[in-house]
Design an enzyme around this catalytic site. Structure first.
Site, PDB file in Angstrom:
ATOM      1  N   ASP A 178       0.822  -1.215   0.000  1.00  0.00           N
ATOM      2  CA  ASP A 178       0.000   0.000   0.000  1.00  0.00           C
ATOM      3  C   ASP A 178       0.853   1.260   0.000  1.00  0.00           C
ATOM      4  O   ASP A 178       0.676   2.148  -0.833  1.00  0.00           O
ATOM      5  CB  ASP A 178      -0.900   0.056   1.247  1.00  0.00           C
ATOM      6  CG  ASP A 178      -2.115  -0.852   1.139  1.00  0.00           C
ATOM      7  OD1 ASP A 178      -2.451  -1.285   0.017  1.00  0.00           O
ATOM      8  OD2 ASP A 178      -2.729  -1.118   2.191  1.00  0.00           O
ATOM      9  N   ARG A 233      -0.204   5.371  16.907  1.00  0.00           N
ATOM     10  CA  ARG A 233      -0.594   6.378  15.917  1.00  0.00           C
ATOM     11  C   ARG A 233      -0.251   7.807  16.307  1.00  0.00           C
ATOM     12  O   ARG A 233       0.308   8.549  15.492  1.00  0.00           O
ATOM     13  CB  ARG A 233      -2.084   6.249  15.569  1.00  0.00           C
ATOM     14  CG  ARG A 233      -2.462   4.892  14.963  1.00  0.00           C
ATOM     15  CD  ARG A 233      -1.477   4.439  13.919  1.00  0.00           C
ATOM     16  NE  ARG A 233      -1.802   3.167  13.295  1.00  0.00           N
ATOM     17  CZ  ARG A 233      -0.922   2.199  13.078  1.00  0.00           C
ATOM     18  NH1 ARG A 233       0.329   2.332  13.492  1.00  0.00           N
ATOM     19  NH2 ARG A 233      -1.268   1.096  12.477  1.00  0.00           N
ATOM     20  N   ASP A 239      -7.587   3.810  12.361  1.00  0.00           N
ATOM     21  CA  ASP A 239      -6.275   4.439  12.249  1.00  0.00           C
ATOM     22  C   ASP A 239      -6.302   5.740  11.452  1.00  0.00           C
ATOM     23  O   ASP A 239      -5.591   6.685  11.775  1.00  0.00           O
ATOM     24  CB  ASP A 239      -5.273   3.452  11.640  1.00  0.00           C
ATOM     25  CG  ASP A 239      -4.850   2.396  12.650  1.00  0.00           C
ATOM     26  OD1 ASP A 239      -4.893   2.693  13.864  1.00  0.00           O
ATOM     27  OD2 ASP A 239      -4.464   1.296  12.241  1.00  0.00           O
ATOM     28  N   SER A 254      -4.304  -9.124   7.859  1.00  0.00           N
ATOM     29  CA  SER A 254      -3.733  -7.798   7.955  1.00  0.00           C
ATOM     30  C   SER A 254      -3.137  -7.664   9.352  1.00  0.00           C
ATOM     31  O   SER A 254      -3.833  -7.865  10.348  1.00  0.00           O
ATOM     32  CB  SER A 254      -4.826  -6.755   7.723  1.00  0.00           C
ATOM     33  OG  SER A 254      -4.382  -5.504   8.192  1.00  0.00           O
TER      34      SER A 254
HETATM   35  N1  ARG Z   1      -8.562  -2.755  15.826  1.00  0.00           N
HETATM   36  C1  ARG Z   1      -7.312  -2.295  16.305  1.00  0.00           C
HETATM   37  C2  ARG Z   1      -7.328  -0.809  16.472  1.00  0.00           C
HETATM   38  O1  ARG Z   1      -8.104  -0.147  15.855  1.00  0.00           O
HETATM   39  C3  ARG Z   1      -6.160  -2.779  15.505  1.00  0.00           C
HETATM   40  C4  ARG Z   1      -6.125  -2.408  14.057  1.00  0.00           C
HETATM   41  C5  ARG Z   1      -4.932  -3.057  13.481  1.00  0.00           C
HETATM   42  N2  ARG Z   1      -4.712  -2.874  12.112  1.00  0.00           N
HETATM   43  C6  ARG Z   1      -4.365  -3.893  11.297  1.00  0.00           C
HETATM   44  N3  ARG Z   1      -3.974  -3.626  10.104  1.00  0.00           N
HETATM   45  N4  ARG Z   1      -4.449  -5.128  11.691  1.00  0.00           N
HETATM   46  O2  ARG Z   1      -6.569  -0.293  17.227  1.00  0.00           O
END
Ligand code: ARG
Length: 418
Positions: A16, A97, A126, A177
């Site tokens: 990506d 983040r 995110d 992912s």
């Molecule tokens: N659901 C979690 C959060 O929003 C983790 C997201 C993780 N992203 C991923 N690409 N697996 O903090």
């Protein structure tokens, strides 16, 4: 002719963000600088990352080792706060983040960029966290989200990569992912999208299968100072070393698997599998130390506020006034959270087997049921209860008893003396 405007892209080295480097240049005319923050996730080589970024068309590639800052400034305060989103998720991804956003802003200022960019999709949390954290730190910067904006699926991206000579990383073949840093590994997609389906064993990378772990497990003692873990079995460790070491020990005993259907900020429920061995162990240990270090009312209020802390981190509001205010409260509660906790990790379970604080509020001479050592004033208890129950007694006399059950006629055996 004016120089092209610059944009700093949060770059993971995956497909990506590699495609995004080229797309930002081609479609939006940005000169792209990449930033990769090493937060101790699945080990990638800095030289490899910068080479990939430059090959994809970046004019400069920054890689920052941010592991210690991450643990000291984001992870440990959240541990002290006792914050677990929806009671279970230690927030590894969510905590990373705001730090990455801060680094993006710093590099943007250094490189004279007018925008920052990230590779988040339009369905997750995110994107919100990056956009909002950047807005809080540098409202003048534009935030671009190529993956959210372009109209390409997986196969289109692969075709775009091939057409532009961008190599497709091997990890792209996985159906999952994954996002990982020192505080945990977050996995979604593929077979996990069916919440009835048990996570296949290949989801897990940091934890042994509890069913195959040694039943004796391992015991260790965590030393805390002011609510922060600083020692393991008497050895002082730097923040990132401590977390790394505990990930290994707890992980090999199967501790830290979390399977959760979670409420995203954008309104979707999603099935997430986390691995967070050190986080699960440290939350259990920290909470145990607080049981002897905190007064009752402080402990109870803190429990309520820990949920607020978790929610604001999850929602991307790290750089907001509420976090500042809660941080002051939490810091004040941790003044006496200094001491040791002994835990055993075995077969996927962490069990606290002992706790002691330097200024413990636990008093054996008050708690004991042994008459000879007891200093508790039993006569005073009578007076205390007399007043404590006074309002209920008054209520019953004046307004009648508040009963919510009809007279109970339960099966009963009675024998009387003749
Ligand atoms: N659901 C979690 C959060 O929003 C983790 C997201 C993780 N992203 C991923 N690409 N697996 O903090």
């Amino acid at each position: 002719m004016s120089a092209p405007r610059r944009c700093v892209l949060a770059y993971s080295g995956g497909l990506d963000t590699s495609v995004a480097v080229r797309w930002l240049r081609e479609q939006l005319g940005y000169e792209v600088v990449t930033l990769t923050a090493d937060l101790g996730g699945d080990g990638r080589d800095a030289a490899d990352i910068t080479a990939r970024a430059l090959r994809a068309g970046a004019v400069a590639a920054h890689v920052v080792d941010a592991r210690r800052v991450f643990v000291e400034h984001f992870v440990f305060p959240t541990l002290s706060a006792g914050a677990l989103y929806e009671g279970v998720y230690p927030l590894a991804t969510a905590l990373a983040r705001p730090l990455i956003a801060k680094l993006l802003v710093e590099v943007a200022r250094e490189e004279g960029a007018v925008a920052v960019a990230h590779g988040c999709t339009g369905k997750g949390n995110d994107q919100v966290r990056f956009d909002v954290a950047t807005a809080a730190l540098a409202p003048e910067l534009e935030v671009v989200a190529p993956v959210r904006d372009w109209d390409m699926g997986r196969s289109d991206e692969i075709a775009y990569a091939a057409a532009h000579g961008i190599d497709v990383p091997a990890t792209f073949e996985s159906p999952f992912s994954v996002d990982a840093n020192l505080w945990g590994r977050s996995v979604e997609c593929g077979p996990l999208e069916d919440p009835w389906r048990e996570p296949p064993e290949e989801v897990f990378a940091w934890t042994a299968n509890p069913a195959t772990c040694d039943s004796a497990g391992e015991e260790l003692t965590i030393g805390f100072a002011l609510g922060i873990p600083v020692r393991v079995d008497g050895e002082s460790l730097a923040a990132e070393e401590l977390v790394l070491g505990l990930n290994t020990i707890a992980g090999r005993n199967g501790v830290g698997r979390i399977d959760h259907v979670e409420n995203r900020l954008v309104g979707i429920k999603s099935r997430e599998v986390y691995e967070a061995p050190a986080a699960v162990l440290l939350h259990a240990a920290h909470a145990a130390l607080e049981t002897v270090a905190l007064p009752r009312d402080v402990a109870h209020l803190k429990r309520q506020l820990s949920g607020e802390w978790a929610r604001l981190v999850y929602d991307g509001l790290w750089f907001g006034g509420l976090r500042n205010a809660l941080a002051a409260f939490v810091a004040s509660t941790q003044e006496h959270v200094t001491g040791d906790v002994r835990v055993r990790c075995a077969r996927g379970v962490v069990t606290v087997t002992g706790r002691r604080a330097l200024r413990s509020l636990y008093s054996t001479s008050l708690a004991t049921y042994d008459r000879t050592d007891d200093v508790f004033d039993h006569a005073a208890a009578r007076g205390f209860i007399e007043l404590f129950g006074l309002s209920l007694r008054t209520q019953a006399r004046v307004q009648g008893a508040l009963e919510d059950l009809a007279p109970l006629s339960l099966p009963r055996q009675v024998r009387r003396a003749r």
